[in-house]
Structure formats: C-alpha cells, structure tokens
Design a protein around this motif. Structure first.
Motif, PDB file in Angstrom:
ATOM      1  N   SER A  83      54.567  15.486  71.199  1.00 20.53           N
ATOM      2  CA  SER A  83      55.408  15.143  70.060  1.00 20.53           C
ATOM      3  C   SER A  83      55.691  13.647  70.106  1.00 20.53           C
ATOM      4  O   SER A  83      55.787  13.062  71.197  1.00 20.53           O
ATOM      5  CB  SER A  83      56.733  15.918  70.082  1.00 20.53           C
ATOM      6  OG  SER A  83      56.521  17.302  69.903  1.00 20.53           O
ATOM      7  N   TYR A  95      57.604  10.087  67.826  1.00 18.47           N
ATOM      8  CA  TYR A  95      58.440   9.578  66.730  1.00 18.47           C
ATOM      9  C   TYR A  95      58.388   8.055  66.754  1.00 18.47           C
ATOM     10  O   TYR A  95      58.455   7.419  67.821  1.00 18.47           O
ATOM     11  CB  TYR A  95      59.881  10.046  66.886  1.00 18.47           C
ATOM     12  CG  TYR A  95      60.813   9.522  65.808  1.00 18.47           C
ATOM     13  CD1 TYR A  95      60.943  10.188  64.592  1.00 18.47           C
ATOM     14  CD2 TYR A  95      61.553   8.361  66.000  1.00 18.47           C
ATOM     15  CE1 TYR A  95      61.784   9.716  63.593  1.00 18.47           C
ATOM     16  CE2 TYR A  95      62.390   7.874  65.011  1.00 18.47           C
ATOM     17  CZ  TYR A  95      62.505   8.555  63.802  1.00 18.47           C
ATOM     18  OH  TYR A  95      63.327   8.073  62.825  1.00 18.47           O
ATOM     19  N   SER A 152      58.930  19.042  71.262  1.00 15.68           N
ATOM     20  CA  SER A 152      59.497  18.882  69.922  1.00 15.68           C
ATOM     21  C   SER A 152      61.019  18.895  69.966  1.00 15.68           C
ATOM     22  O   SER A 152      61.681  18.141  69.231  1.00 15.68           O
ATOM     23  CB  SER A 152      58.985  19.987  68.997  1.00 15.68           C
ATOM     24  OG  SER A 152      59.333  21.273  69.485  1.00 15.68           O
ATOM     25  N   LEU A 160      58.121   8.027  61.278  1.00 18.93           N
ATOM     26  CA  LEU A 160      56.997   8.938  61.439  1.00 18.93           C
ATOM     27  C   LEU A 160      57.283   9.949  62.542  1.00 18.93           C
ATOM     28  O   LEU A 160      57.669   9.580  63.645  1.00 18.93           O
ATOM     29  CB  LEU A 160      55.724   8.160  61.780  1.00 18.93           C
ATOM     30  CG  LEU A 160      55.295   7.106  60.767  1.00 18.93           C
ATOM     31  CD1 LEU A 160      54.102   6.320  61.294  1.00 18.93           C
ATOM     32  CD2 LEU A 160      54.945   7.760  59.439  1.00 18.93           C
ATOM     33  N   LEU A 161      57.077  11.218  62.229  1.00 18.52           N
ATOM     34  CA  LEU A 161      57.239  12.311  63.184  1.00 18.52           C
ATOM     35  C   LEU A 161      55.882  12.983  63.323  1.00 18.52           C
ATOM     36  O   LEU A 161      55.316  13.436  62.329  1.00 18.52           O
ATOM     37  CB  LEU A 161      58.282  13.295  62.668  1.00 18.52           C
ATOM     38  CG  LEU A 161      58.770  14.403  63.601  1.00 18.52           C
ATOM     39  CD1 LEU A 161      59.496  13.818  64.799  1.00 18.52           C
ATOM     40  CD2 LEU A 161      59.693  15.351  62.849  1.00 18.52           C
ATOM     41  N   VAL A 162      55.330  13.044  64.545  1.00 15.61           N
ATOM     42  CA  VAL A 162      53.968  13.543  64.716  1.00 15.61           C
ATOM     43  C   VAL A 162      53.905  14.594  65.826  1.00 15.61           C
ATOM     44  O   VAL A 162      54.818  14.752  66.621  1.00 15.61           O
ATOM     45  CB  VAL A 162      52.997  12.389  65.047  1.00 15.61           C
ATOM     46  CG1 VAL A 162      52.948  11.377  63.923  1.00 15.61           C
ATOM     47  CG2 VAL A 162      53.387  11.709  66.357  1.00 15.61           C
ATOM     48  N   ALA A 192      56.370  17.632  64.239  1.00  7.24           N
ATOM     49  CA  ALA A 192      56.221  17.466  62.797  1.00  7.24           C
ATOM     50  C   ALA A 192      56.427  18.793  62.082  1.00  7.24           C
ATOM     51  O   ALA A 192      55.962  19.830  62.529  1.00  7.24           O
ATOM     52  CB  ALA A 192      54.841  16.900  62.481  1.00  7.24           C
ATOM     53  N   ASP A 193      57.126  18.749  60.985  1.00  7.39           N
ATOM     54  CA  ASP A 193      57.405  19.978  60.237  1.00  7.39           C
ATOM     55  C   ASP A 193      56.167  20.513  59.546  1.00  7.39           C
ATOM     56  O   ASP A 193      55.949  21.717  59.450  1.00  7.39           O
ATOM     57  CB  ASP A 193      58.501  19.731  59.197  1.00  7.39           C
ATOM     58  CG  ASP A 193      59.828  19.395  59.833  1.00  7.39           C
ATOM     59  OD1 ASP A 193      60.595  18.646  59.207  1.00  7.39           O
ATOM     60  OD2 ASP A 193      60.080  19.895  60.948  1.00  7.39           O
ATOM     61  N   ARG A 199      50.392  16.347  58.712  1.00 13.24           N
ATOM     62  CA  ARG A 199      50.461  15.084  57.973  1.00 13.24           C
ATOM     63  C   ARG A 199      49.060  14.672  57.554  1.00 13.24           C
ATOM     64  O   ARG A 199      48.146  14.656  58.354  1.00 13.24           O
ATOM     65  CB  ARG A 199      51.083  13.990  58.844  1.00 13.24           C
ATOM     66  CG  ARG A 199      52.490  14.300  59.279  1.00 13.24           C
ATOM     67  CD  ARG A 199      52.949  13.359  60.377  1.00 13.24           C
ATOM     68  NE  ARG A 199      52.810  11.969  59.981  1.00 13.24           N
ATOM     69  CZ  ARG A 199      51.941  11.156  60.545  1.00 13.24           C
ATOM     70  NH1 ARG A 199      51.123  11.578  61.466  1.00 13.24           N
ATOM     71  NH2 ARG A 199      51.870   9.898  60.172  1.00 13.24           N
TER      72      ARG A 199
END
Length: 419
Positions: free
Chosen positions: A23, A25, A48, A247-249, A253-254, A257
């Motif tokens: 995870s 950010y 996460s 950015l959330l990866v 990430a929900d 992307r």
C-alpha cells in the motif's frame, strides 16, 4: 522560502503474487509505503490499515515533526491491534512502514521493516533507511555483501514490523530539503531487485511520474517476484499543479486506478505492464455493455414461441446418453487430476509430532482422504514458541511457495524460546 513536493505513486501486483499486499500514499506533505509481510495472515489488510492511519499526517506539520511521525506510526500499530482484537483470525498480520513527512523545509522520516527511502541529490543516490532484516544484520557484521543478500535463502526474514502486538519503535531522523532533491520510497519488490546504480540511472531523468513508472517496469523486467510499489517526489521552488491530488495506491486504494494513454501525473499505468514482457497489473479490461457497431447479433428467441415449438424426432437416444456420460466422466477425471496436481504444488507450515513442519498439499482434509503430507520436518519445537505463535502453527500457516514456507519457519526459529 517554502518548498513544494511534486509527486507520483505506482503500485503493481507483479508477475507472481495473486494479490497486492503493498500500500502507498503520496500527498503534498506526506509520502509513505507499507508492505504486508509475506507469509503472515492478510498482509494486504495490515498494509492498507497502516496507510489509512498514516495518511492523516498529510498536513503541514508543526515544529515537532518527528513526534508527529512517531505518533502516526504508533496509531497505525494500534489500529492493527484493534483489528486483531476484533477478529482473532487476523493474529499474525503485520506490515512494514516507511514514512516521510515534509514541512516545506525538511523531512522527518520514520521507518520499520524493509521498505526503503532514498535521496537523489546532485547526481548521487543515497539510501536513507536501514533494513530491519536478518540479512541486513549479516551485512552489518561483514559476513555477506549487499549483492549476496539479494539471493540469500533467509532474505525474507524481517526482524521488526507493525503487528499490533510487539509495539516496536520506529527509526526516526530528519534532514533538510533542497530544491532539486528527489525522494524515492519503495517496497522491497523494487529495492530487492534493482541495484543502486540502476535506480540512480532511472531517477536521474524525467518527471516523477516517468521515474515511478520506469522503476516499476525495470523491477519487473529484472525478475522481481514480489509486489512492486514506487513513490517518487521532487522538491521544487514552484508550487505543484492544482490538479495534482493525493494518490492512494496498492491494497489501500478503494478502486483500481486507471488513466488513458498519455494520462496525467500520478495516474495508474493502465495496460502499461500488461503482457509477457511487461508483467501484469492484475486489472481486467471491462466488457463492453453493448456490441460494437456493425457486429452481427442474432435476435433472441421469443420465450413463448420456444415453449411451444414442436421438437424434431430424436434418433439413437441411448447412444447419445452413453457418449454424454463418457464425456462427463472424462471431464470429471481431468478436473480431479488437475486439482490433485495443483494441490501438490501448495505448501503450508503446521505442527507434526510437536515440530514445526512444512506440509505439501492443502491445509484441509476430505472424509477418508488426506490432502497433504509432511514435506520437511524442522528442529523447531512448537512448545518453545509463544502461545500465540504455537496456536498459529497448529492451525496451519499458508505459504505462497516452498521458499515462502521456509522463510516462515526461519521466522519462528528466530523467535522460539530456547532458554
């Protein structure tokens, strides 16, 4: 004079793993990478959860920048502890954490595990963090080299991580920022594969978006068997573009992307890594809702017309039934043989006669049929482990492969009480 961050973040599941346990950010004040520890229960959930807690640091810090970093790491650890308390089945989940908090003039770093942070300044790349791993201790003692550590059989053995139980203290330090600095955070899927020279070569050119993509691509091309997460940020005197959102990866990430070809900074790579040579992002192209224009589509049969339509007289009904039965029997045999062959390529760690043992097969049984058997018996005694570790071993710990199972055994060997 206040400085600004221009950043990008990319996370890829890689070529081997079934799920992404990384995870990451990236925001105007915060960069962080967390890697769920392989072999543990739900590493994706641990990483996460940690990132979701750490991302609350993404605001301009006060003077006590290291205190805020430490507080964020402790809150992430506490949140993992709450998850384990709510669901005991998660006992054993853990994650690394590398955190860089920016205040416009300096960085405060917090680190635990083997994810890394680097500083590229004036043409030189320097590793900022120090791995909390068994092989790093061997490097520190001069027993092996950095290059040898990449293929060491115990390279996956991590000595410190966020698990909500041991409450380890992170390494904390700070350093002043300069315009032109490039900060690079990554999981060991990248730094465990690429040499310092190769990373420096990639980081020496292009935008943060370009560098992050190329670092992931290079890691996969170099044979990385792990998830790969890379965050690249430039320190600049110019404010970041208004459309550069946090950015959330990875697992945090929900939603997957994506970006179109030629997309903006920090977008997901879409099909960039798809295919044999470039790996696989694990994303599946959407099925179009309608047929393409010009395609031939038969009209559906009217249900009522079909219901009452006369049937043609059948011939050789018994022969058809025999052939159908033979085909079904053959398919069943192939499915069973394929399933058995697949099961014998699976491994897990369990208890056999009081010893920590690597089993080959599935950690399950059918009535009258055993789906696994002891493959390697070790000298690690279950009774010498802590109650929590012993319970995990007795229940069985899944492994991605034989090397992963051996790494899990080494982890418990290092933690057994031989006093």
């Amino acid at each position: 004079m206040s400085l600004y961050l221009h950043y990008s973040a990319i996370s890829d599941v890689g070529r081997v793993r079934r799920e992404n346990q990384d995870s990451g950010y990236a925001g105007p004040w915060l960069l962080t990478v967390c890697d769920g520890v392989g072999g543990a229960v739900r590493g994706d959930l641990a990483s996460s959860t940690a990132v979701q807690a750490l991302r609350k640091l993404d605001q301009r810090p006060d003077e006590d920048i290291l205190g805020q970093v430490a507080g964020g790491v402790h809150r992430a650890d506490d949140r993992i502890a709450e998850l384990v308390e709510e669901d005991p089945a998660l006992n054993g989940t853990s994650t690394t954490a590398t955190v860089a908090l920016f205040d416009g003039a300096r960085f405060g770093l917090g680190h635990i595990g083997d994810s890394r942070a680097y500083l590229y300044r004036r043409g030189e790349l320097r590793q900022l963090t120090h791995d909390h791993t068994f092989v790093q201790s061997l490097i520190d003692e001069g027993r092996i080299t950095e290059e040898q550590s990449r293929t060491h059989p115990h390279r996956n053995l991590i000595l410190k991580a966020l698990d909500g139980i041991r409450h380890e203290e992170p390494d904390l330090f700070e350093f002043p920022a300069e315009a032109g600095d490039r900060i690079f955070l990554c999981s060991d899927g990248a730094c465990g594969t690429l040499s310092l020279e190769r990373m420096a070569d990639i980081l020496s050119t292009g935008t943060p978006d370009f560098a992050a993509v190329e670092l992931v691509r290079a890691s996969l091309e170099a044979g990385s068997t792990d998830n790969v997460t890379c965050i690249v940020a430039d320190v600049s005197e110019e404010p970041a573009p208004d459309d550069l959102a946090p950015l959330l990866v990875g697992a945090a990430a929900d939603l997957p992307r994506r970006m179109p070809v030629g997309g903006g900074v920090g977008g997901a790579v879409g099909g960039l890594f798809r295919g044999h040579r470039a790996g696989d992002t694990g994303e599946i192209a959407p099925v179009p809702a309608e047929a393409p224009e010009g395609a031939f589509v038969t009209d559906p049969i009217d249900p009522e017309a079909a219901r009452y339509a006369p049937l043609a007289p059948t011939r050789y009904t018994w022969l058809r039934r025999v052939l159908v039965a033979a085909v079904l029997l053959g398919i069943t045999w192939v499915v069973l043989a394929t399933g058995w062959s697949w099961s014998q390529q699976q491994f897990y760690v369990g208890d056999h006669d009081g010893k920590v043992t690597i089993f080959r097969g599935l950690n399950a049984d059918l009535p009258g049929i055993s789906l696994s058997h002891p493959y390697e018996t070790t000298d690690v005694e279950v009774d010498l482990l802590s109650d929590i570790d012993a319970e995990q071993v007795r229940e069985g710990i899944e492994a991605d492969d034989l090397d992963d199972a051996r790494a899990t055994v080494d982890n418990y060997a290092a933690r057994q009480d031989v006093g």
